[in-house]
Design an enzyme around this catalytic site. Structure first.
Site, PDB file in Angstrom:
ATOM      1  CD  GLU A   1      -3.006  -0.782  -0.084  1.00 29.94           C
ATOM      2  OE1 GLU A   1      -2.986   0.315  -0.662  1.00 29.94           O
ATOM      3  OE2 GLU A   1      -3.757  -1.707  -0.435  1.00 29.94           O
TER       4      GLU A   1
ATOM      5  CE1 TYR B   1      -7.381   2.013   0.268  1.00 29.86           C
ATOM      6  CE2 TYR B   1      -5.014   2.412   0.349  1.00 29.86           C
ATOM      7  CZ  TYR B   1      -6.096   1.710  -0.147  1.00 29.86           C
ATOM      8  OH  TYR B   1      -5.900   0.692  -1.042  1.00 29.86           O
TER       9      TYR B   1
ATOM     10  CG  ASP C   1      -8.703   3.544  -2.938  1.00 29.32           C
ATOM     11  OD1 ASP C   1      -9.944   3.349  -3.017  1.00 29.32           O
ATOM     12  OD2 ASP C   1      -7.873   2.846  -3.556  1.00 29.32           O
TER      13      ASP C   1
END
Length: 243
Positions: free
Chosen positions: A47, A130, A148
């Site tokens: 991520e 997120y 997101d």
């Protein structure tokens, strides 16, 4: 805008939506190296790499990074220069520094045991709502949205949400909208399905809502206004004064 007016689906419609989305995901999920297991370290690294960087660009960097630093403990103990060297080519080096700092926190502050909720994950360096939602749902089964750009786009179109996604307070509107839709037994798959849907049938530039697996639930497609969502105001350009 009240969220309960947005998410007014009856339970049977929620269940049908979950089934349509997850059945599609089970058959068409993108095959990505960080999806081979639910390891929170793998989710965190991927991520942070994916911030500002395309998926196909990230894959070889991720694989090399994992070969070099296979565990959170391995990442925590190496010199920063070694981490930055491994990151070379991805840019935005602050991401690499925050990633290593988070690894050090897990080792030093948590005894090597990962915090397991979205709230506690946000105590780690570089982990915002997120990324915390992604890790908590995928690795620990917490039914919490990972919001997101894909999630904003998918749910803004499904529900014709008029709230401006450029405003920080809009995230809470979407959080309250999405969370009741999440299946408690597969929250991670739900979030990843939304990511895949938002990058394919409900993409920003080339959407194909007519063939979307959730077409029957898409209010913007039904009303012919897909391009109107999500609502996002542009920041005004600064005025330059010349004297």
């Amino acid at each position: 805008m009240m969220t309960n007016k947005l998410m007014n689906w009856p339970p049977e419609k929620v269940a049908a939506f979950q089934k349509a989305l997850l059945n599609w995901y089970d058959q068409h999920a993108r095959q990505l190296p960080w999806r081979e297991d639910h390891d929170p370290y793998h989710v965190m690294v991927s991520e942070l790499m994916l911030q500002q960087t395309q998926v196909q660009t990230v894959i070889p960097y991720y694989e090399r990074f994992m070969n070099q630093f296979p565990t959170v403990g391995a990442l925590a103990k190496v010199p920063e220069a070694e981490v930055l060297k491994a990151w070379e080519g991805l840019g935005y080096y602050s991401r690499a520094r925050r990633l290593q700092q988070a690894a050090k926190q897990i080792v030093a502050d948590y005894g090597g045991v990962w915090p397991q909720t979205s709230e506690t994950l946000q105590t780690l360096s570089g982990i915002g709502p997120y990324t915390a939602g992604a890790i908590a749902s995928i690795s620990f089964g917490e039914p919490v949205p990972a919001i997101d750009g894909n999630a904003f786009r998918v749910f803004a179109r499904l529900f014709k949400v008029d709230a401006d996604i450029a405003r920080p307070q809009t995230r809470q509107i979407f959080f309250d909208l999405i969370q009741p839709l999440m299946p408690k037994d597969r929250p991670g798959d739900f979030n990843q399905a939304v990511m895949d849907l938002g990058s394919s049938y409900m993409s920003a530039n080339h959407p194909d809502p007519a063939h979307s697996p959730v077409r029957d639930f898409d209010a913007s497609y039904r009303d012919g206004v897909v391009s109107a969502y999500p609502v996002k105001t542009k920041k005004p350009r600064p005025v330059v004064h010349r004297y």
